[in-house]
Design an enzyme around this catalytic site. Structure first.
Site, PDB file in Angstrom:
ATOM      1  CG  ASN A  14     -93.208  15.377   2.691  1.00 26.20           C
ATOM      2  OD1 ASN A  14     -92.861  15.827   1.598  1.00 26.20           O
ATOM      3  ND2 ASN A  14     -92.983  14.135   3.064  1.00 26.20           N
ATOM      4  NE  ARG A  95     -88.712  14.043   2.379  1.00 20.31           N
ATOM      5  CZ  ARG A  95     -89.118  13.178   1.460  1.00 20.31           C
ATOM      6  NH1 ARG A  95     -90.355  13.164   1.053  1.00 20.31           N
ATOM      7  NH2 ARG A  95     -88.268  12.308   0.960  1.00 20.31           N
ATOM      8  CG  HIS A 184     -84.737   7.559   2.243  1.00 17.28           C
ATOM      9  ND1 HIS A 184     -84.434   6.541   1.367  1.00 17.28           N
ATOM     10  CD2 HIS A 184     -86.004   7.943   1.969  1.00 17.28           C
ATOM     11  CE1 HIS A 184     -85.491   6.304   0.590  1.00 17.28           C
ATOM     12  NE2 HIS A 184     -86.450   7.138   0.939  1.00 17.28           N
ATOM     13  NE  ARG A 245     -88.124   6.481  -6.885  1.00 19.96           N
ATOM     14  CZ  ARG A 245     -87.952   7.041  -5.697  1.00 19.96           C
ATOM     15  NH1 ARG A 245     -86.739   7.148  -5.181  1.00 19.96           N
ATOM     16  NH2 ARG A 245     -88.967   7.493  -5.023  1.00 19.96           N
ATOM     17  CD  GLU A 336     -91.404   1.209  10.469  1.00 24.48           C
ATOM     18  OE1 GLU A 336     -92.596   1.297  10.818  1.00 24.48           O
ATOM     19  OE2 GLU A 336     -90.710   2.202  10.155  1.00 24.48           O
ATOM     20  CD  GLU A 387     -88.787   9.804   6.354  1.00 23.34           C
ATOM     21  OE1 GLU A 387     -89.763   9.069   6.130  1.00 23.34           O
ATOM     22  OE2 GLU A 387     -88.044  10.238   5.476  1.00 23.34           O
TER      23      GLU A 387
END
Ligand code: AMP
Length: 401
Positions: A14, A95, A184, A245, A336, A387
């Protein structure tokens, strides 16, 4: 997945603008074999971290570029293991944030694929160039290993036109490919499958709203394993309140701020980097927002309330989009680990038949779990995302197909 299946070691990469995170995963068993990162690439002192065999090795060195970062990663594997030669890399899975309208599935990287990802750069100027650089240097370093690009947008590719279409001029949509793409995707793919398993449903039969609440955050309405709607759009700016954001705003706000004398780039930067939780409370870290709420700080409380209210609106809208809701699923760092936010979302959703089990919600411990009461007509689940494993599995599936 069983003990007799051959190992499928995939190096998941990534590459961000100033960091490179990696994980070596056995896609057959789901076991992580090693993971680490190179942070602050291009700065005077970069930090390397490598975890394998239960040990963590950290170091500091100058890493000027992604090429040097990948060399540092290879060196960590050589020194601390496991050895790439011994494990026999099946693939490197990368990714890639934006696949535009071109990529609906993971693909083995070729020159054409690289050129296509490069063409998509205007859609994700912060992410795609770094992802692309990661692929290029990895191709050079592992010329004999297939490189697979896995796109964040791909999971949403089959959204219906009424979900992905903005009501804007046809020329924008046709010439500039302006539409909602969603992000996502690897998280939503993994979490929706796990949620169906926890419910004891086949994925084909499960109607889910998944809330991926990390530093970036988005919601998805998922029916039968397919994305029906999602809150991020052309870019990852739309939708929920995020770390820095803004999420949804009146598009007129943009030109309003430009008329106050700000440049378009400065407005864009402020909406992406100075807004969200940070704009409202001064911090983009939800743990700190939680602490501010606990001390009755008014800015912290407002940040929390705006975030929770926006989430309730999206869950309500997506329950309607799905027609029937089997489960509301929380995942990623905040989803989570922030029970107070989960409670604020769920307590406002009694109209959907959602009833939270407050004790289960507050119970310590991670893992996949149900946090709704037996009487709740919609299950509420916490499902940790993974992921890297999803990218490893998708990459392994492409190269073994
Ligand atoms: P992610 O992008 O998935 O790593 O999530 C990052 C976000 O999760 C940050 O806003 C963190 O503050 C938040 N987070 C991580 N751990 C906790 C925690 N124990 N309680 C509340 N928020 C947390």
């Amino acid at each position: 997945m069983n003990d007799t299946s051959p190992a499928q070691p995939v190096l998941v990469v990534n590459a961000g603008s100033s960091s490179l995170k990696y994980q070596l995963v056995d896609a057959a068993t789901g076991s992580p074999l090693a993971k680490g990162s190179v942070e602050r690439i291009g700065e005077r002192r970069s930090t390397t971290t490598h975890e394998s065999s239960g040990e963590t090795h950290t170091g500091q060195q100058t890493v000027a570029s992604h090429r040097e970062a990948l060399a540092a990663v290879a060196e960590s594997f050589r020194r601390f293991g496991p050895s790439f030669d011994e494990v026999g890399l099946l693939a490197v899975g990368h990714r890639v944030v934006h696949g535009g309208d071109r990529f609906s599935d993971p693909v083995v990287v070729t020159d054409d694929v690289l050129a296509a990802i490069e063409e998509l750069e205007p859609l994700a100027p912060l992410h795609n160039p770094a992802n692309l650089e990661g692929i290029r240097v990895s191709r050079e370093r592992f010329p004999d290993v297939p490189q697979v690009a896995v796109f964040d947008t791909a999971f949403h590719h089959a959204m219906p036109a009424h979900s992905y279409t903005y009501a804007v001029p046809k020329a924008w949509r046709e010439e500039h490919l302006v539409r909602r793409y969603g992000f996502h995707g690897t998280s939503f793919a993994y979490v929706s499958r796990r949620a169906a398993a926890v419910l004891g449903h086949r994925i084909e039969d499960a109607n889910l709203v998944v809330l991926h609440l990390g530093n970036g955050a988005s919601a998805a309405a998922i029916a039968g394993g397919r994305s029906v709607d999602t809150s991020m759009g052309l870019t990852p700016l739309e939708g929920l309140v995020m770390g820095t954001r803004s999420g949804d705003i009146d598009p007129g706000l943009f030109s309003f701020m430009v008329r106050t004398g700000m440049s378009a780039d400065a407005v864009d930067a402020a909406l992406n980097r100075e807004s969200g939780l940070k704009g409202l409370s001064g911090t983009n870290d939800f743990r700190e927002v939680d602490e501010l709420v606990a001390t009755n700080d008014p800015d912290g409380k407002l940040a929390f309330d705006v975030t929770a209210y926006r989430l309730r609106k999206y869950v309500g809208a997506y329950a309607v989009a799905l027609g029937r809701l089997d489960a509301l699923v929380f995942t990623a760092g905040i989803g989570e680990h922030a029970p107070r936010l989960r409670a604020a979302v769920c307590h406002g959703l009694g109209i959907l038949g959602i009833e939270l089990d407050d004790e289960a919600n507050l119970a310590p411990g991670g893992g996949e779990r149900r946090i709704s009461t037996k009487a709740s007509s919609v299950a509420v689940l916490v499902v940790p995302t993974n992921e890297e494993l999803e990218i490893a599995r998708q990459a392994a599936a492409v190269v073994t197909a």
